[in-house]
Design a protein around this motif. Structure first.
Motif, short mmCIF file in Angstrom:
data_model
loop_
_atom_site.label_atom_id
_atom_site.label_comp_id
_atom_site.label_asym_id
_atom_site.label_seq_id
_atom_site.Cartn_x
_atom_site.Cartn_y
_atom_site.Cartn_z
N SER A 21 0.84 -1.18 0.00
CA SER A 21 0.00 0.00 0.00
C SER A 21 0.88 1.24 0.00
CB SER A 21 -0.91 0.01 1.23
OG SER A 21 -1.65 1.21 1.33
N CYS A 22 0.44 2.26 -0.71
CA CYS A 22 1.13 3.55 -0.73
C CYS A 22 0.06 4.63 -0.68
CB CYS A 22 1.98 3.69 -1.98
SG CYS A 22 2.76 5.31 -2.18
N VAL A 23 0.09 5.42 0.37
CA VAL A 23 -0.90 6.48 0.57
C VAL A 23 -0.21 7.83 0.54
CG1 VAL A 23 -2.70 7.41 2.05
CG2 VAL A 23 -2.33 4.94 1.94
N ALA A 24 -0.68 8.71 -0.34
CA ALA A 24 -0.12 10.04 -0.47
C ALA A 24 -0.95 11.05 0.30
CB ALA A 24 -0.04 10.45 -1.94
N SER A 25 -0.30 12.10 0.75
CA SER A 25 -0.98 13.19 1.43
C SER A 25 -0.32 14.50 1.06
CB SER A 25 -0.97 12.98 2.95
OG SER A 25 0.36 12.98 3.45
N GLY A 26 -1.07 15.58 1.22
CA GLY A 26 -0.56 16.89 0.87
C GLY A 26 -1.13 17.41 -0.44
N SER A 27 -0.74 18.61 -0.80
CA SER A 27 -1.21 19.25 -2.03
C SER A 27 -0.30 18.85 -3.18
CB SER A 27 -1.25 20.77 -1.85
OG SER A 27 -2.15 21.15 -0.82
N ILE A 28 -0.71 17.82 -3.90
CA ILE A 28 0.11 17.26 -4.97
C ILE A 28 -0.23 17.86 -6.33
CG2 ILE A 28 0.71 15.15 -6.19
CD1 ILE A 28 0.23 13.64 -3.58
N GLY A 29 -1.49 18.12 -6.58
CA GLY A 29 -1.93 18.56 -7.89
C GLY A 29 -2.29 17.38 -8.77
N PRO A 30 -2.52 17.63 -10.06
CA PRO A 30 -2.91 16.54 -10.96
C PRO A 30 -1.85 15.44 -11.01
CG PRO A 30 -3.32 18.67 -11.98
CD PRO A 30 -2.52 18.93 -10.75
N ILE A 31 -2.31 14.19 -10.93
CA ILE A 31 -1.42 13.04 -10.98
C ILE A 31 -1.54 12.37 -12.34
CG2 ILE A 31 -0.89 10.78 -10.00
CD1 ILE A 31 -2.04 11.80 -7.35
N GLY A 32 -0.42 12.25 -13.03
CA GLY A 32 -0.42 11.61 -14.34
C GLY A 32 -0.48 10.10 -14.25
N LEU A 97 4.72 8.68 -7.79
CA LEU A 97 3.65 9.49 -8.34
C LEU A 97 4.23 10.41 -9.40
CD1 LEU A 97 2.16 8.47 -5.77
CD2 LEU A 97 1.11 10.74 -5.64
N ALA A 98 3.75 10.28 -10.62
CA ALA A 98 4.17 11.15 -11.71
C ALA A 98 3.26 12.37 -11.75
CB ALA A 98 4.13 10.41 -13.04
N VAL A 99 3.86 13.55 -11.63
CA VAL A 99 3.12 14.80 -11.62
C VAL A 99 3.77 15.76 -12.61
CG1 VAL A 99 2.31 14.51 -9.26
CG2 VAL A 99 4.48 15.67 -9.70
N ALA A 100 3.29 17.02 -12.64
CA ALA A 100 3.83 18.00 -13.57
C ALA A 100 5.29 18.31 -13.28
CB ALA A 100 2.99 19.27 -13.52
N GLY A 101 5.65 18.36 -12.01
CA GLY A 101 7.02 18.61 -11.62
C GLY A 101 7.76 17.31 -11.36
N PRO A 102 8.81 17.37 -10.54
CA PRO A 102 9.55 16.15 -10.20
C PRO A 102 8.65 15.11 -9.54
CG PRO A 102 10.80 18.10 -9.58
CD PRO A 102 9.42 18.57 -9.94
N ASP A 103 8.89 13.84 -9.83
CA ASP A 103 8.10 12.77 -9.26
C ASP A 103 8.26 12.71 -7.75
OD1 ASP A 103 7.55 12.17 -11.88
OD2 ASP A 103 8.37 10.14 -11.83
N TYR A 104 7.22 12.19 -7.10
CA TYR A 104 7.30 11.91 -5.67
C TYR A 104 7.54 10.42 -5.47
CZ TYR A 104 5.19 16.53 -5.06
OH TYR A 104 4.94 17.88 -5.08
N TRP A 105 8.32 10.09 -4.44
CA TRP A 105 8.69 8.70 -4.16
C TRP A 105 8.37 8.33 -2.72
CZ3 TRP A 105 10.66 5.32 -7.77
CH2 TRP A 105 11.08 5.89 -8.99
#
Length: 115
Positions: A21-32, A97-105
Motif C-alpha cells: 500500500s502507498c498512501v499520499a498526502s498533501g497538495s500534490i496537484g494533478p497526478i499523471g 507518483l508522476a506529476v507535472a514537476g519532479p516525481d514523488y517517491w
C-alpha cells in the motif's frame, strides 16, 4: 508537505502473497500516473507496474498474471497485490507518483521471498 507512506512488505515463502500500500498526502496537484518500482541488490531500479490517470494499466512481463495494481483516487492511494511470489521478486519496492514537476517517491518497503 507531500508525503508518500508505504506499507505491506515482509518476509514470505515462495508462492506466498503480499499486498503493498502507498498512501499520499498533501497538495500534490494533478497526478499523471501512479507506479510501483523495485530494486534488488546490485540491480537498477525497474518499473513493475503503473496505472495512469485514465486508469490504463501496464505490467512488466515478469509479473503479469501474478501482480495486480489498483488505485483509489479519492484516498490518493495505490496498491500492489502480489501473488505467487518467487525469490526473484525479492527487492525494495517503491511507489512513485508522476506529476507535472519532479516525481514523488515513497520510502521503500522490503519484500523478501525465501525458497
Amino acid at each position: 508537505q507531500v508525503q508518500l507512506v508505504e506499507s505491506g512488505g515482509g518476509l514470505v515463502r515462495t508462492g506466498g502473497s503480499l499486498r503493498l500500500s502507498c498512501v499520499a498526502s498533501g497538495s500534490i496537484g494533478p497526478i499523471g500516473a501512479m507506479r510501483w518500482y523495485r530494486q534488488a541488490p546490485g540491480k537498477r531500479r525497474e518499473l513493475v507496474a503503473q496505472i495512469t490517470n485514465e486508469d490504463w494499466i501496464d505490467y512488466a512481463e515478469y509479473v503479469k498474471g501474478r501482480f495486480t495494481i489498483s488505485r483509489d483516487k479519492v484516498k490518493m492511494a495505490v496498491y500492489l497485490q502480489m501473488d505467487n511470489l518467487q525469490p526473484e521478486d525479492t527487492a525494495v519496492y517503491y511507489c512513485n507518483l508522476a506529476v507535472a514537476g519532479p516525481d514523488y517517491w515513497g520510502q521503500g518497503t522490503q519484500v523478501t521471498v525465501s525458497s
